[in-house]
Every structure is written in C-alpha cells, then in structure tokens.
Design a protein around this motif. Structure first.
Motif, PDB file in Angstrom:
ATOM      1  N   GLY A 167       0.797  -1.219   0.000  1.00  0.00           N
ATOM      2  CA  GLY A 167       0.000   0.000   0.000  1.00  0.00           C
ATOM      3  C   GLY A 167       0.830   1.269   0.000  1.00  0.00           C
ATOM      4  N   TRP A 168       2.110   1.135   0.271  1.00  0.00           N
ATOM      5  CA  TRP A 168       3.035   2.279   0.244  1.00  0.00           C
ATOM      6  C   TRP A 168       4.333   1.808  -0.403  1.00  0.00           C
ATOM      7  N   ASP A 169       4.312   1.706  -1.717  1.00  0.00           N
ATOM      8  CA  ASP A 169       5.502   1.204  -2.413  1.00  0.00           C
ATOM      9  C   ASP A 169       5.651   1.807  -3.802  1.00  0.00           C
ATOM     10  N   VAL A 170       4.887   1.348  -4.786  1.00  0.00           N
ATOM     11  CA  VAL A 170       5.095   1.782  -6.164  1.00  0.00           C
ATOM     12  C   VAL A 170       4.871   3.284  -6.336  1.00  0.00           C
ATOM     13  N   GLU A 171       3.783   3.794  -5.803  1.00  0.00           N
ATOM     14  CA  GLU A 171       3.472   5.211  -6.032  1.00  0.00           C
ATOM     15  C   GLU A 171       4.452   6.158  -5.337  1.00  0.00           C
ATOM     16  N   PRO A 172       4.836   5.920  -4.087  1.00  0.00           N
ATOM     17  CA  PRO A 172       5.869   6.780  -3.495  1.00  0.00           C
ATOM     18  C   PRO A 172       7.185   6.733  -4.262  1.00  0.00           C
ATOM     19  N   VAL A 173       7.595   5.539  -4.695  1.00  0.00           N
ATOM     20  CA  VAL A 173       8.840   5.439  -5.457  1.00  0.00           C
ATOM     21  C   VAL A 173       8.713   6.189  -6.774  1.00  0.00           C
ATOM     22  N   ARG A 174       7.583   6.025  -7.449  1.00  0.00           N
ATOM     23  CA  ARG A 174       7.359   6.739  -8.704  1.00  0.00           C
ATOM     24  C   ARG A 174       7.439   8.255  -8.492  1.00  0.00           C
ATOM     25  N   ALA A 199       5.342 -11.238  -5.821  1.00  0.00           N
ATOM     26  CA  ALA A 199       6.448 -11.075  -6.764  1.00  0.00           C
ATOM     27  C   ALA A 199       6.062 -10.215  -7.965  1.00  0.00           C
ATOM     28  N   GLU A 200       4.888 -10.443  -8.533  1.00  0.00           N
ATOM     29  CA  GLU A 200       4.486  -9.664  -9.710  1.00  0.00           C
ATOM     30  C   GLU A 200       4.301  -8.198  -9.354  1.00  0.00           C
ATOM     31  N   HIS A 201       3.790  -7.948  -8.172  1.00  0.00           N
ATOM     32  CA  HIS A 201       3.648  -6.557  -7.735  1.00  0.00           C
ATOM     33  C   HIS A 201       5.019  -5.920  -7.529  1.00  0.00           C
ATOM     34  N   LEU A 202       5.911  -6.620  -6.876  1.00  0.00           N
ATOM     35  CA  LEU A 202       7.250  -6.074  -6.637  1.00  0.00           C
ATOM     36  C   LEU A 202       8.017  -5.865  -7.938  1.00  0.00           C
ATOM     37  N   ARG A 203       7.691  -6.650  -8.955  1.00  0.00           N
ATOM     38  CA  ARG A 203       8.358  -6.468 -10.245  1.00  0.00           C
ATOM     39  C   ARG A 203       8.034  -5.106 -10.856  1.00  0.00           C
ATOM     40  N   ARG A 204       6.963  -4.490 -10.428  1.00  0.00           N
ATOM     41  CA  ARG A 204       6.628  -3.152 -10.920  1.00  0.00           C
ATOM     42  C   ARG A 204       7.681  -2.127 -10.502  1.00  0.00           C
ATOM     43  N   LEU A 205       8.472  -2.445  -9.464  1.00  0.00           N
ATOM     44  CA  LEU A 205       9.523  -1.528  -9.029  1.00  0.00           C
ATOM     45  C   LEU A 205      10.718  -1.528  -9.976  1.00  0.00           C
ATOM     46  N   ALA A 224      12.921 -18.493  -0.723  1.00  0.00           N
ATOM     47  CA  ALA A 224      11.935 -17.580  -1.301  1.00  0.00           C
ATOM     48  C   ALA A 224      12.600 -16.342  -1.888  1.00  0.00           C
ATOM     49  N   HIS A 225      13.628 -15.839  -1.226  1.00  0.00           N
ATOM     50  CA  HIS A 225      14.335 -14.677  -1.773  1.00  0.00           C
ATOM     51  C   HIS A 225      15.028 -15.027  -3.093  1.00  0.00           C
ATOM     52  N   ALA A 226      15.564 -16.240  -3.176  1.00  0.00           N
ATOM     53  CA  ALA A 226      16.193 -16.662  -4.429  1.00  0.00           C
ATOM     54  C   ALA A 226      15.161 -16.763  -5.542  1.00  0.00           C
ATOM     55  N   ARG A 227      13.988 -17.302  -5.232  1.00  0.00           N
ATOM     56  CA  ARG A 227      12.930 -17.405  -6.244  1.00  0.00           C
ATOM     57  C   ARG A 227      12.438 -16.012  -6.658  1.00  0.00           C
ATOM     58  N   LEU A 228      12.347 -15.110  -5.692  1.00  0.00           N
ATOM     59  CA  LEU A 228      11.943 -13.745  -6.028  1.00  0.00           C
ATOM     60  C   LEU A 228      12.964 -13.098  -6.954  1.00  0.00           C
ATOM     61  N   GLN A 229      14.266 -13.284  -6.654  1.00  0.00           N
ATOM     62  CA  GLN A 229      15.295 -12.669  -7.481  1.00  0.00           C
ATOM     63  C   GLN A 229      15.235 -13.166  -8.914  1.00  0.00           C
TER      64      GLN A 229
END
Length: 369
Positions: A167-174, A199-205, A224-229
């Motif tokens: 809820g506080w990630d993509v838009e603040p970074v943008r 993961a798909e949401h974080l890929r927006r970063l 899980a971190h390896a799979r995310l990477q």
C-alpha cells in the motif's frame, strides 16, 4: 586484561521526528549503553534493538538479563580477556546476537584503547571518510515524503532509502523518481513486509532503476528470496536474514542476495561483520552498512566498518542530526555528503558526561562492585 566492573545505563533520547517502518513507529531511541571497566582501559557500546521485540526477537529487558546472567560471567571468567575471545566464550549460549555484540564491542573498545589503536585501523579501513545515505520512513502522504527527500538531498545525502510496505511502495517510489530524476541513487527497504505471492507486484519496481530492494520477504527464507530474485530485475539485498558469514555465503551461493547489508549488532559484533565483508568481497558482492538509529556510541564504530574496501554503496550512517536534536556524544556532522571516520583510540568517541546524565533513566551494575 580482566573485567573489573560492568555497568548498564538505560537511556532514552527523543527523535527529531517519528520514524515509521512496516513493523512500527519510533519516537525515541530507548535502549542501554554498556560500560566495561577492565584493569587496562574502559570501553563503551550500545545495544541496538528496542524495548519491544518487533524488529527482531531481542529486546532491551531480555538483553539485560542475558548479559547479566549468562554472557558477562563467562567472559569475566576468561584467564586473559580479548575481544576475539568473547565469541568462543559465549558460543554455548544460543542466539542473542545483539546482546553478544554489545559485550564484544565494549571489550574491543577497551582493548584497543589500551593499545592506543583506532577501530578503523584494527578492522583494515582504507578511507578516512564515508559517503552518507539516509533512511526515510513511511509518511502520511506523498507530498510529505517528497518534502523530506528534498530536505535530505539539500543537506547533502548521497543516497535515499525509502521504507515501504504493502500500500506504500510503487506510487511513493514513482513520485520520488519523477521529482528528483533517474540519477538519484535510490533504494527501498521492506523489512519483511511481503510474501513471494507479491512477486508480480514487486516487479513493478523494476522500472525505477533502484539500487536494491532490502529484505522484502520473511526473515531467514533464503529459498523464497532466491525465487523472487529470479522474477525481478531489482537486486535483492538481505538484511535480517544474515546472522553470520556462513549465512552470507549461503545466500550468495543460492542467488538469494546480490547485495548484503552488514549490521554489526545483528551479526554478533564487528569481528563477524568483517568476516561477512570478506566473504562478500571474495564473491564480488557489494556490501553496505545499515543503521538502527544509533546514538553516537553506535554510529562511530559503524563508520569505521563502512570504511573497509568492500563497502561500495552509501550506508545508513547518517549525521547525528538526522535523528537527534542532541546526542549523548559529540555530533557527527555531514560535510559534502560524507562523514569522517573516527581516528581516536577504540571506537573513537565516548559519552558527554552532562548529556549522559540527562538522558539516563536508570543505572545497573551487572558485574563487580
């Protein structure tokens, strides 16, 4: 060298502004200092965690008991006390890395003071100043965030880290990217707030060219971190998951960490922090020095560590004024985006008597008369 006296000083210092992360909001630095007196010199250190076990399992009251009843007696019984001997002497006590780091650092400070050697020299520092980054907490609004970032950049900080949560990630970074441009060194820190399902949401970063995303998933879940990477381009940086050099080596081998955040308190002290630096450097993985809103007693040795050659990214070694209107030591002041590495014996700094008196809430003798 032998321990003669150990005193704990509970201190509480107001923050200049509340600091909000995904696990809570802090309005003061409420912790304790450890003062170790030996037959050769005195040493100081700071417990890095908080009154409640929210960031990690350790907390102030628990650490006091562990130090008093389990750690200090084992170290005080050593026939010849050295900082290098603290970890072996306390190895049978499971966990409690932050408490162990507090004791080892105070002993190391005393040992180096007795020899007239600075911590920076002892660790192998190659710089006399280090670039300073700043961590910006979660804000009530994007405009408030942009105002904070603009102020910190105006003060000279060379890297911005944004705390994020669902809820506080993509838009603040943008918003930060659009306002301050692509050249700004920018990274984010999730403090374990997400799951692999995000993961798909974080890929927006990925579109924002971030230096890294720090500890996005559950602590200690290297798989899980390896799979995310594998699914995002932004480099994953591990923080809470790295407790020792062995963890760093495993994370790097698994592809779970392309960057490592080295927090000396979290890994048991500066000796293990140096080993993590060495392992990471051997694998070509950059490291940087994280912060835990330390007073000058904790900030000074962090600067010595951050002056090692493998620290390729600006850390959270901010100026004292970032967090405190008044510190318990002489303040660390930013000059052209850098902070000087202390050169005095030991950690290179000690509490100011008057400030220490005013910010101390309680004192307790843990060893000796």
């Amino acid at each position: 060298m032998k321990i003669e006296h150990v005193e704990l000083l509970h201190v509480a210092i107001p923050l200049v502004t509340p600091f909000r992360t995904s696990f809570g909001t802090m309005t003061s630095k409420d912790t304790f200092l450890l003062h170790v007196v030996t037959d050769a010199a005195e040493g100081w250190s700071e417990f890095a965690a908080d009154p409640e076990p929210l960031y990690c399992s350790e907390f102030v009251a628990g650490a006091q008991i562990v130090l008093r009843d389990f750690l200090i007696p084992r170290v005080a019984a050593l026939p010849r006390l050295t900082a290098a001997g603290v970890a072996p002497a306390t190895a049978k006590i499971k966990g409690h890395q932050l408490a162990k780091a507090t004791l080892e650092t105070a002993v190391l400070d005393a040992e180096l003071r007795a020899h007239g050697m600075s911590l920076a020299t002892y660790l192998g520092a190659v710089h006399d100043r280090v670039p300073a980054g700043v961590s910006v907490g979660i804000k009530e609004s994007v405009p408030a965030l942009l105002d904070d970032v603009e102020r910190y950049l105006g003060e000279g900080y060379r890297r911005i880290k944004l705390k994020i949560e669902p809820g506080w990630d993509v838009e603040p970074v943008r918003a930060v990217r659009e306002r301050f441009g692509d050249a700004l060194p920018l990274q984010v820190d999730a403090n374990t707030a997400y799951s692999l399902a995000d993961a798909e949401h974080l890929r927006r970063l990925d579109e924002f060219g971030l230096l890294l995303i720090e500890e996005p998933l559950d602590e200690d879940d290297l798989y899980a971190h390896a799979r995310l990477q594998e699914r995002i381009a932004t480099p994953v940086c591990l923080d809470e998951s790295i407790h020792c050099a062995r963890d760093a080596a495993a994370a790097i081998a698994m592809g779970a960490a392309r960057v490592v955040n080295v927090k000396p308190a979290r890994v048991g002290g500066y000796l293990e922090a140096r080993r993590i630096h060495d392992v990471s450097a051997a694998h070509g993985v950059p490291v940087w020095c994280g912060g835990m809103l330390e007073t000058g007693i904790g900030r000074s040795p962090n600067l010595a560590l951050a002056a090692l050659p493998g620290f390729a990214l600006p850390g959270d070694t901010s100026a004292s004024s970032r967090y405190f209107a008044e510190d318990i030591t002489e303040p660390f002041v930013l000059h052209d985006g850098y902070l000087p590495v202390p050169t005095g014996p030991g950690i290179g700094i000690e509490p100011l008597a008057d400030a220490l008196r005013r910010f101390t809430r309680a004192r307790q003798t843990l060893w000796g008369e």
